[in-house]
Design a protein around this motif. Structure first.
Motif, PDB file in Angstrom:
ATOM      1  N   LEU A  92       0.396 -28.943 -25.137  1.00  0.00           N
ATOM      2  CA  LEU A  92       1.750 -28.508 -25.475  1.00  0.00           C
ATOM      3  C   LEU A  92       2.227 -27.519 -24.423  1.00  0.00           C
ATOM      4  O   LEU A  92       1.587 -26.498 -24.184  1.00  0.00           O
ATOM      5  CB  LEU A  92       1.765 -27.879 -26.870  1.00  0.00           C
ATOM      6  N   ARG A  93       3.363 -27.835 -23.793  1.00  0.00           N
ATOM      7  CA  ARG A  93       3.926 -26.971 -22.750  1.00  0.00           C
ATOM      8  C   ARG A  93       5.079 -26.165 -23.329  1.00  0.00           C
ATOM      9  O   ARG A  93       6.002 -26.714 -23.933  1.00  0.00           O
ATOM     10  CB  ARG A  93       4.396 -27.803 -21.564  1.00  0.00           C
ATOM     11  N   LEU A  94       5.008 -24.840 -23.128  1.00  0.00           N
ATOM     12  CA  LEU A  94       5.957 -23.914 -23.743  1.00  0.00           C
ATOM     13  C   LEU A  94       6.558 -23.011 -22.672  1.00  0.00           C
ATOM     14  O   LEU A  94       5.853 -22.512 -21.799  1.00  0.00           O
ATOM     15  CB  LEU A  94       5.222 -23.068 -24.787  1.00  0.00           C
ATOM     16  N   SER A  95       7.882 -22.804 -22.735  1.00  0.00           N
ATOM     17  CA  SER A  95       8.562 -21.887 -21.832  1.00  0.00           C
ATOM     18  C   SER A  95       9.120 -20.723 -22.638  1.00  0.00           C
ATOM     19  O   SER A  95       9.815 -20.928 -23.636  1.00  0.00           O
ATOM     20  CB  SER A  95       9.699 -22.605 -21.097  1.00  0.00           C
ATOM     21  N   VAL A  96       8.802 -19.482 -22.209  1.00  0.00           N
ATOM     22  CA  VAL A  96       9.283 -18.298 -22.927  1.00  0.00           C
ATOM     23  C   VAL A  96       9.808 -17.278 -21.929  1.00  0.00           C
ATOM     24  O   VAL A  96       9.345 -17.211 -20.781  1.00  0.00           O
ATOM     25  CB  VAL A  96       8.160 -17.658 -23.788  1.00  0.00           C
ATOM     26  N   PRO A  97      10.786 -16.441 -22.332  1.00  0.00           N
ATOM     27  CA  PRO A  97      11.272 -15.382 -21.441  1.00  0.00           C
ATOM     28  C   PRO A  97      10.156 -14.393 -21.122  1.00  0.00           C
ATOM     29  O   PRO A  97       9.293 -14.119 -21.965  1.00  0.00           O
ATOM     30  CB  PRO A  97      12.386 -14.710 -22.252  1.00  0.00           C
ATOM     31  N   MET A  98      10.174 -13.867 -19.913  1.00  0.00           N
ATOM     32  CA  MET A  98       9.088 -13.007 -19.456  1.00  0.00           C
ATOM     33  C   MET A  98       8.868 -11.811 -20.377  1.00  0.00           C
ATOM     34  O   MET A  98       7.774 -11.620 -20.927  1.00  0.00           O
ATOM     35  CB  MET A  98       9.390 -12.525 -18.036  1.00  0.00           C
ATOM     36  N   ASP A  99       9.887 -10.971 -20.563  1.00  0.00           N
ATOM     37  CA  ASP A  99       9.691  -9.724 -21.303  1.00  0.00           C
ATOM     38  C   ASP A  99       9.437  -9.960 -22.780  1.00  0.00           C
ATOM     39  O   ASP A  99       8.517  -9.377 -23.365  1.00  0.00           O
ATOM     40  CB  ASP A  99      10.911  -8.819 -21.118  1.00  0.00           C
ATOM     41  N   PHE A 100      10.255 -10.799 -23.404  1.00  0.00           N
ATOM     42  CA  PHE A 100      10.063 -11.083 -24.826  1.00  0.00           C
ATOM     43  C   PHE A 100       8.729 -11.790 -25.051  1.00  0.00           C
ATOM     44  O   PHE A 100       8.040 -11.546 -26.045  1.00  0.00           O
ATOM     45  CB  PHE A 100      11.214 -11.940 -25.350  1.00  0.00           C
ATOM     46  N   GLY A 101       8.370 -12.655 -24.116  1.00  0.00           N
ATOM     47  CA  GLY A 101       7.098 -13.358 -24.229  1.00  0.00           C
ATOM     48  C   GLY A 101       5.916 -12.411 -24.206  1.00  0.00           C
ATOM     49  O   GLY A 101       4.997 -12.505 -25.031  1.00  0.00           O
ATOM     50  N   LEU A 102       5.939 -11.470 -23.270  1.00  0.00           N
ATOM     51  CA  LEU A 102       4.826 -10.529 -23.148  1.00  0.00           C
ATOM     52  C   LEU A 102       4.772  -9.552 -24.317  1.00  0.00           C
ATOM     53  O   LEU A 102       3.694  -9.199 -24.796  1.00  0.00           O
ATOM     54  CB  LEU A 102       4.932  -9.761 -21.825  1.00  0.00           C
ATOM     55  N   SER A 103       5.942  -9.108 -24.791  1.00  0.00           N
ATOM     56  CA  SER A 103       5.954  -8.082 -25.834  1.00  0.00           C
ATOM     57  C   SER A 103       5.739  -8.644 -27.237  1.00  0.00           C
ATOM     58  O   SER A 103       5.144  -7.977 -28.085  1.00  0.00           O
ATOM     59  CB  SER A 103       7.282  -7.308 -25.792  1.00  0.00           C
ATOM     60  N   HIS A 104       6.213  -9.864 -27.492  1.00  0.00           N
ATOM     61  CA  HIS A 104       6.183 -10.386 -28.856  1.00  0.00           C
ATOM     62  C   HIS A 104       5.441 -11.713 -29.022  1.00  0.00           C
ATOM     63  O   HIS A 104       4.898 -11.978 -30.093  1.00  0.00           O
ATOM     64  CB  HIS A 104       7.616 -10.578 -29.374  1.00  0.00           C
ATOM     65  N   MET A 105       5.436 -12.543 -27.985  1.00  0.00           N
ATOM     66  CA  MET A 105       4.888 -13.888 -28.142  1.00  0.00           C
ATOM     67  C   MET A 105       3.380 -13.963 -27.947  1.00  0.00           C
ATOM     68  O   MET A 105       2.720 -14.812 -28.549  1.00  0.00           O
ATOM     69  CB  MET A 105       5.567 -14.846 -27.156  1.00  0.00           C
TER      70      MET A 105
END
Length: 293
Positions: free
Chosen positions: A94-107
């Motif tokens: 499964l390939r997932l794209s997430v925003p850098m800051d939100f990804g690091l802080s919450h994902m």
């Protein structure tokens, strides 16, 4: 030939209009996709797809066959989903794209928990603020915030965000505290270069909207970096709550112009508009909604 698998392969090629995309999303080789399509066409005695070296197109027979395949595969998917937890674990890539800051802080902690629950699903995560094309990139699911734009995908709301204008106590001691948005033009503002309008910030008070011209000697395409610069006293930022809230709690940043509303928005789980959404993608979407809402 596995008829059901061949139908799944054909439907994925139909939806993606790409043999490569179908092979990646189904986690099978591209030659295997071709063999399934060839075998299906031979058995049906009809051409389902026209293809050349550059693209494919759907024949009339292919459109009609797809229309019949979808309800059959959806019924099977629903039946398997109802019994799946009792019989086997979902698996696949499964390939997932997430925003850098939100990804690091919450994902990150959420994805770690998801991987522990579903160890046979391998996650490939792209941490980037760049908005990828879901059709061409092979991304199964993207987390996006703000104005989505476009209409060729499905978006499920995950959580809200709110913008704050902040600065450090040492900056405010040195430069003074702005009381009104128009005073920001006299301050060092840290500019987020990925914003649609980098030279102005928008405020609302009592239903009246006001634009403030902003500028500064420091700018960046990463909100986390700008937040750290603000903590160090480099200037004033307008950034979302998930970046600044911990610094507001510790006093390293001070909330400014709190009588005014700034930007607000929503994070969404975004995926391609198609009938047959893989179970692994549905599981991740439901998991993200549960954790973030």
């Amino acid at each position: 030939m596995d008829k059901l698998q061949a139908m799944k392969v054909f439907c994925r090629v139909y939806e993606a209009e790409s043999f490569k995309m179908a092979s990646e999303s189904l986690d099978i080789s591209r030659p295997m996709v071709t063999r399934y399509i060839n075998a299906l066409e031979e058995e049906l005695g009809a051409k389902l797809l026209h293809r050349n070296t550059r693209n494919i197109s759907i024949t009339y027979a292919g459109k009609q066959y797809y229309r019949h395949c979808v309800p059959i595969l959806e019924a099977i998917e629903e039946a398997e989903s109802d019994l799946g937890d009792l019989t086997h674990q979902p698996k696949g890539h499964l390939r997932l794209s997430v925003p850098m800051d939100f990804g690091l802080s919450h994902m990150v902690p959420i994805l770690s928990e998801f991987s522990s629950l579903y160890p046979e699903i391998s996650l490939e995560v792209d941490f980037s603020d760049k908005r990828v094309d879901l059709t061409e990139s092979g991304i199964d699911l993207a987390v996006r915030g703000g104005d989505l734009g476009g209409d060729h995908f499905i978006a499920r709301p995950l959580c809200r965000m709110q913008g704050y204008v902040c600065a450090s106590p040492k900056y405010l001691e040195r430069k003074g505290v702005p009381k009104f948005p128009n005073e920001l033009s006299q301050h060092d503002c840290l500019v987020y270069t990925n914003a649609p309008n980098t030279g102005r910030w928008v405020f609302t008070k009592d239903g009246v909207t006001e634009e403030a011209s902003i500028s500064g000697t420091l700018s960046a395409n990463n909100g986390g970096a700008l937040t750290r610069l603000a903590v160090e006293g480099a200037g004033i930022i307008m950034q979302p709550d998930f970046l600044v809230e911990k610094y507001l709690k510790t006093g390293e940043l001070v909330h400014l112009l709190d009588d005014y509303e700034t930007f607000s928005g929503q994070f969404y789980a975004v995926y391609a508009d198609r009938k047959l959404l893989p179970k692994k993608v549905r599981l991740l979407i439901d998991f993200l909604i549960k954790k973030l809402q």
